[in-house]
Design a protein around this motif. Structure first.
Motif, PDB file in Angstrom:
ATOM      1  N   ARG A 220       0.811  -1.224   0.000  1.00  0.00           N
ATOM      2  CA  ARG A 220       0.000   0.000   0.000  1.00  0.00           C
ATOM      3  C   ARG A 220       0.842   1.271   0.000  1.00  0.00           C
ATOM      4  NH1 ARG A 220      -5.702  -0.357   3.067  1.00  0.00           N
ATOM      5  NH2 ARG A 220      -6.450  -2.271   2.114  1.00  0.00           N
ATOM      6  N   MET A 221       2.147   1.115  -0.114  1.00  0.00           N
ATOM      7  CA  MET A 221       3.022   2.285  -0.143  1.00  0.00           C
ATOM      8  C   MET A 221       3.026   2.928  -1.528  1.00  0.00           C
ATOM      9  SD  MET A 221       4.290   2.552   2.961  1.00  0.00           S
ATOM     10  CE  MET A 221       2.606   2.103   3.418  1.00  0.00           C
TER      11      MET A 221
ATOM     12  N   ALA B  83       4.149  -1.222  -5.776  1.00  0.00           N
ATOM     13  CA  ALA B  83       3.159  -2.117  -6.379  1.00  0.00           C
ATOM     14  C   ALA B  83       2.754  -1.675  -7.775  1.00  0.00           C
ATOM     15  CB  ALA B  83       1.928  -2.207  -5.482  1.00  0.00           C
ATOM     16  N   ASP B  84       2.851  -0.355  -8.060  1.00  0.00           N
ATOM     17  CA  ASP B  84       2.468   0.143  -9.385  1.00  0.00           C
ATOM     18  C   ASP B  84       3.619   0.111 -10.389  1.00  0.00           C
ATOM     19  OD1 ASP B  84       4.071   2.220  -8.550  1.00  0.00           O
ATOM     20  OD2 ASP B  84       2.493   3.743  -8.566  1.00  0.00           O
ATOM     21  N   GLY B  85       4.774  -0.461  -9.974  1.00  0.00           N
ATOM     22  CA  GLY B  85       5.895  -0.608 -10.892  1.00  0.00           C
ATOM     23  C   GLY B  85       6.923   0.500 -10.838  1.00  0.00           C
ATOM     24  N   ARG B  86       6.669   1.571 -10.090  1.00  0.00           N
ATOM     25  CA  ARG B  86       7.651   2.655  -9.991  1.00  0.00           C
ATOM     26  C   ARG B  86       8.825   2.233  -9.104  1.00  0.00           C
ATOM     27  NH1 ARG B  86       6.216   6.670  -7.069  1.00  0.00           N
ATOM     28  NH2 ARG B  86       4.468   5.565  -6.115  1.00  0.00           N
TER      29      ARG B  86
ATOM     30  N   ASP C 270      11.158  11.875   0.112  1.00  0.00           N
ATOM     31  CA  ASP C 270      11.082  11.866  -1.345  1.00  0.00           C
ATOM     32  C   ASP C 270       9.920  11.000  -1.811  1.00  0.00           C
ATOM     33  OD1 ASP C 270      12.013  10.311  -4.002  1.00  0.00           O
ATOM     34  OD2 ASP C 270      12.890  12.323  -3.989  1.00  0.00           O
ATOM     35  N   GLU C 271       9.299  11.386  -2.930  1.00  0.00           N
ATOM     36  CA  GLU C 271       8.126  10.662  -3.425  1.00  0.00           C
ATOM     37  C   GLU C 271       8.455   9.247  -3.880  1.00  0.00           C
ATOM     38  OE1 GLU C 271       8.277  12.411  -8.025  1.00  0.00           O
ATOM     39  OE2 GLU C 271       6.522  12.720  -6.767  1.00  0.00           O
ATOM     40  N   HIS C 272       9.727   8.941  -4.040  1.00  0.00           N
ATOM     41  CA  HIS C 272      10.125   7.586  -4.419  1.00  0.00           C
ATOM     42  C   HIS C 272      10.686   6.796  -3.234  1.00  0.00           C
ATOM     43  CE1 HIS C 272       9.448   8.401  -8.624  1.00  0.00           C
ATOM     44  NE2 HIS C 272      10.232   9.461  -8.565  1.00  0.00           N
ATOM     45  N   ALA C 273      10.586   7.371  -2.013  1.00  0.00           N
ATOM     46  CA  ALA C 273      11.202   6.743  -0.850  1.00  0.00           C
ATOM     47  C   ALA C 273      10.170   6.443   0.230  1.00  0.00           C
ATOM     48  CB  ALA C 273      12.305   7.638  -0.282  1.00  0.00           C
TER      49      ALA C 273
END
Length: 203
Positions: free
Chosen positions: A38-39, A88-91, A135-138
């Motif tokens: 869910r992250m 989960a969305d592949g990013r 960060d939006e990727h962390a």
């Protein structure tokens, strides 16, 4: 994994809790993986509980949920580790795994309070900005996070793990045991986590 009878503990509009019974190590890993699924990036998770409660086991499941290939171990001696995975969305995902057990020591100026000490250590490690504006990727996963709560951003997921106690005898109080069911209480703090626990049931 069975839901404990406590169920929802909604204390305010921007804070809600759920408590789960976690009978086996594989259930603790499944809980970690379910949270990781869910992250989206930008989250701070504080993971607390006594020794042997399952913090590292949860972290291993969390890492598996982010498809991290490297082994997840306690970062006690390095304080923080950075690992690469996938949401989960592949990013691309970046997990910042922190062990706060040794933060906030006693070698500080007289009169300096514990929050100031913690903030000083976080700044010296370069973690203060990571925790204030992730960060939006962390995702930050901090073990022994209970001592950090007052020093962190207002929005976080608190996960408290409990281990069972042995039977007390005449000479000693009850002590933790490796036997029995553990419990995990998840509490979303702040608007970011509103609705996070709706329908959340670890597999």
């Amino acid at each position: 994994m069975d839901r404990d009878s406590i169920g929802n503990i909604g204390r305010s509009k921007d804070m809600e809790s759920k408590r789960f019974a976690v009978p086996r190590a594989e259930d603790m890993r499944a809980l970690g993986a379910a949270v990781a699924a869910r992250m989206h990036g930008g989250e701070v998770i504080l993971l607390s509980g006594p020794l042997g409660a399952g913090k590292t086991t949860f972290a291993q499941g969390f890492g598996a949920g982010l498809e991290i290939d490297e082994p997840i171990v306690s970062p006690t001696f390095t304080i923080a580790r950075e690992l690469s995975g996938v949401f989960a969305d592949g990013r691309p995902a970046r997990l910042i795994h922190v062990d706060a057990y040794r933060l906030g020591g006693v070698d500080y100026a007289p009169g300096q309070d514990s929050v100031d000490r913690l903030l000083d250590e976080l700044e010296s490690l370069g973690l203060d900005e990571e925790l204030e504006d992730v960060d939006e990727h962390a995702v930050v996963l901090m073990e022994w996070g209970e001592q950090m709560a007052a020093a962190l951003a207002d929005e976080r997921l608190d996960i408290v793990l409990e281990r069972p106690l042995g039977r007390p005898d005449a000479a000693h109080d009850a002590t933790p045991t490796s036997d029995g069911v553990r419990y995990a209480t998840l509490t979303g703090v702040g608007a970011r986590w509103e609705g996070f626990l709706d329908g959340f049931e670890p597999r």
